[in-house]
Design a protein around this motif. Structure first.
Motif, short mmCIF file in Angstrom:
data_model
loop_
_atom_site.label_atom_id
_atom_site.label_comp_id
_atom_site.label_asym_id
_atom_site.label_seq_id
_atom_site.Cartn_x
_atom_site.Cartn_y
_atom_site.Cartn_z
N THR A 123 0.83 -1.20 0.00
CA THR A 123 0.00 0.00 0.00
C THR A 123 0.86 1.25 0.00
O THR A 123 0.59 2.22 -0.74
CB THR A 123 -0.94 0.00 1.23
OG1 THR A 123 -1.72 -1.19 1.20
CG2 THR A 123 -1.85 1.20 1.23
N THR A 124 1.91 1.26 0.81
CA THR A 124 2.82 2.40 0.86
C THR A 124 3.44 2.65 -0.51
O THR A 124 3.54 3.80 -0.96
CB THR A 124 3.93 2.16 1.90
OG1 THR A 124 3.32 2.00 3.18
CG2 THR A 124 4.93 3.29 1.93
N GLY A 152 4.10 0.57 -9.33
CA GLY A 152 3.46 0.11 -8.10
C GLY A 152 3.28 -1.40 -8.06
O GLY A 152 3.59 -2.05 -7.07
N PHE A 167 1.74 6.91 -6.66
CA PHE A 167 0.62 7.77 -7.03
C PHE A 167 0.91 9.21 -6.62
O PHE A 167 0.68 10.14 -7.39
CB PHE A 167 -0.67 7.28 -6.37
CG PHE A 167 -1.82 8.20 -6.59
CD1 PHE A 167 -2.44 8.28 -7.83
CD2 PHE A 167 -2.28 9.03 -5.57
CE1 PHE A 167 -3.50 9.15 -8.04
CE2 PHE A 167 -3.33 9.90 -5.77
CZ PHE A 167 -3.95 9.96 -7.02
N GLY A 168 1.41 9.38 -5.40
CA GLY A 168 1.74 10.73 -4.93
C GLY A 168 2.80 11.39 -5.79
O GLY A 168 2.75 12.60 -6.03
N LEU A 171 0.79 4.10 -2.95
CA LEU A 171 0.50 5.49 -2.60
C LEU A 171 1.68 6.41 -2.90
O LEU A 171 1.51 7.55 -3.33
CB LEU A 171 0.10 5.60 -1.13
CG LEU A 171 -1.26 4.97 -0.79
CD1 LEU A 171 -1.48 5.00 0.72
CD2 LEU A 171 -2.38 5.68 -1.51
#
Length: 166
Positions: free
Chosen positions: A99-100, A139, A106-107, A103
């Protein structure tokens, strides 16, 4: 020399230096080294190496450190029980690490998305842009590296474990 080979060699050098500086050449760091190498080679299948190196190294050290600590406190633990414990720890860490990663990627692309949005590009063009595809690929690739690192780290920790019978 191809770029993927150069990336693997560079990753191995960074990995070896990091593991040595963290713990020296202990069986824990050697197991973490092997697990990280397995994880980055898995991520390498999609040619995303450097993006996943830190996360793969992190989870490899998490699992091997937990196994080393368990072995230190319970030296008579069986290899099978040590492997199972490593898998349990890895399973917990793997979910948050994946998940990290997603994210974080994506960030990192959010600025590009906002710029495209500011130019009032149509939704379908935004969602189908190369930037979106690349971040999704990074990712997933890094997540696969993390996922495959867990059993490698648990197995190497169990293999290097020496059961002392009294």
């Amino acid at each position: 020399m191809g770029p993927v080979v150069a990336a693997v060699i560079t990753s191995v050098i960074v990995l070896a230096a990091t593991m040595y500086l963290i713990n020296g050449w202990t069986k824990k760091s050697l197991a973490a080294f092997g697990a990280t190498l397995g994880g980055i080679l898995t991520a390498c299948l999609a040619a995303i190496l450097f993006a996943s190196l830190g996360a793969v190294m992190d989870i490899a050290m998490d699992v091997t450190a937990a196994c080393a600590e368990l072995e230190r406190h319970k030296p008579d633990i069986s290899r099978k029980a040590l492997f199972t414990a490593g898998m349990n720890v890895g399973r917990d860490v793997m979910g948050t690490m994946s998940t990290t990663l997603i994210l974080a990627f994506f960030g990192g692309s959010l600025g590009v998305w906002l710029l495209d949005y500011a130019y009032d590009l149509p939704y379908l063009q935004l969602i189908n842009s190369n930037a979106v595809g690349i971040e999704i690929m990074k990712g997933f690739s890094a997540s696969f590296g993390v996922i495959f690192t867990v059993p490698i780290a648990a197995a190497l920790s169990a293999v290097t474990h020496k059961v002392e019978h009294k």
